[in-house]
Design a protein around this motif. Structure first.
Motif, mmCIF file in Angstrom:
data_model
loop_
_atom_site.group_PDB
_atom_site.id
_atom_site.type_symbol
_atom_site.label_atom_id
_atom_site.label_comp_id
_atom_site.label_asym_id
_atom_site.label_seq_id
_atom_site.Cartn_x
_atom_site.Cartn_y
_atom_site.Cartn_z
ATOM 1 N N GLU A 1 1.124 -1.327 -0.013
ATOM 2 C CA GLU A 1 -0.043 -0.096 -0.029
ATOM 3 C C GLU A 1 0.854 1.112 0.065
ATOM 4 O O GLU A 1 1.619 1.497 1.137
ATOM 5 N N PRO A 2 1.271 2.150 -1.303
ATOM 6 C CA PRO A 2 1.879 3.106 -1.222
ATOM 7 C C PRO A 2 1.263 4.224 -0.347
ATOM 8 O O PRO A 2 0.186 4.412 -0.475
ATOM 9 N N VAL A 3 2.237 5.031 0.148
ATOM 10 C CA VAL A 3 1.712 6.197 0.983
ATOM 11 C C VAL A 3 2.277 7.431 0.724
ATOM 12 O O VAL A 3 1.574 8.271 -0.029
ATOM 13 N N LEU A 4 3.863 7.458 0.495
ATOM 14 C CA LEU A 4 4.432 8.577 -0.147
ATOM 15 C C LEU A 4 4.111 9.881 0.421
ATOM 16 O O LEU A 4 4.306 10.918 0.197
ATOM 17 N N SER A 5 3.847 9.786 1.631
ATOM 18 C CA SER A 5 3.691 11.072 2.766
ATOM 19 C C SER A 5 3.984 10.541 4.074
ATOM 20 O O SER A 5 4.391 9.492 4.478
ATOM 21 N N THR A 6 4.288 11.747 4.958
ATOM 22 C CA THR A 6 4.717 11.466 6.285
ATOM 23 C C THR A 6 3.509 10.620 7.112
ATOM 24 O O THR A 6 2.276 10.589 6.378
ATOM 25 N N GLU A 7 3.876 9.789 7.992
ATOM 26 C CA GLU A 7 2.914 9.087 8.667
ATOM 27 C C GLU A 7 1.548 9.780 9.435
ATOM 28 O O GLU A 7 0.283 9.460 9.184
ATOM 29 N N GLY A 8 1.967 11.071 9.879
ATOM 30 C CA GLY A 8 0.873 11.953 10.293
ATOM 31 C C GLY A 8 -0.084 12.327 9.370
ATOM 32 O O GLY A 8 -1.328 12.310 9.503
ATOM 33 N N THR A 9 0.478 12.842 8.229
ATOM 34 C CA THR A 9 -0.313 13.087 6.967
ATOM 35 C C THR A 9 -1.392 11.889 6.842
ATOM 36 O O THR A 9 -2.433 12.364 6.494
#
Length: 221
Positions: free
Chosen positions: A49-57
């Motif tokens: 599952e790609p996120v490509l952002s900070t964990e918080g975002t």
């Protein structure tokens, strides 16, 4: 390096994972051995599952954040880009799934989680459980994933080796180039050798024994 060994009847699977010593690349090496006396045809799948952002975002605005992911088919796999918001930097993820032999069908992929799993299903994905063809379609989806499938043939008492390569960069060309580099099984083998040497050097420096390292890895996992 992490290592997992799974045995199902006559099929033995060994999975080793490292971060390439000199590159922003994750390598998952999969060795499948057919210890039986009959030829086997296997479907080997991967899911991320790609996120490509900070964990918080991601936690704060997951559904909204997913809308910024864009998929593109490239020569050796799939490129995922997260469109910039404000002052953010571009992030690119290039992913490929390679087998050294035994391929009997083209690489399949699915990027829509609902299509792969089915509605309200959190267990084995329906398309994998039922051996349904992946759609090989790209586009905007509400719940994005990336799943590959390789269908391979393994002769009796034979081995097949596969590599799942995940390359990340703020530069599109660099992400694609690193994926292409690690398409080579020789380059993957070299990366594992360098990683092993560095781990041994670190262990000597920290005065940690092999048994202690294994224990620490179990604790961390």
């Amino acid at each position: 390096m992490s290592q997992t060994i799974i045995t199902n009847d006559n099929i033995k699977t060994k999975i080793k994972t490292i971060i390439a010593p000199n590159d922003n690349v994750e390598i998952r090496n999969i060795k499948i051995t057919n210890n039986g006396n009959n030829e086997e045809i296997l479907e080997v799948c991967s899911i991320l599952e790609p996120v490509l952002s900070t964990e918080g975002t991601d936690y704060a605005h997951k559904a909204f954040n997913n809308l910024f992911l864009k998929y593109e088919e490239i020569e050796n796999g799939i490129l995922i880009k997260r469109n910039k918001r404000g002052e953010e930097k571009n992030v690119f993820l290039a992913v490929g799934f390679f087998a050294d032999k035994g391929n009997i069908e083209k690489l399949e992929y699915e990027i829509d989680k609902e299509k792969l799993y089915g509605r309200l299903n959190n267990k084995i994905p329906k398309k994998i459980e039922n051996s349904e063809k992946f759609s090989n379609n790209l586009g905007l989806v509400v719940d994005p994933i990336l799943s590959f499938r390789r269908t391979i043939k393994i002769g009796k008492q034979e081995k097949v080796e596969l590599n799942l390569i995940i390359s990340v960069s703020e530069n599109r060309e660099e992400a694609i180039e690193k994926l292409s580099n690690y398409k080579s099984f020789e380059n993957v083998k070299r990366a594992f050798e360098i990683s092993k040497i560095r781990n041994e050097e670190n262990a000597r420096y920290l005065q940690v024994t092999g048994q202690e390292m294994q224990l620490y890895q179990k604790i961390l996992s």
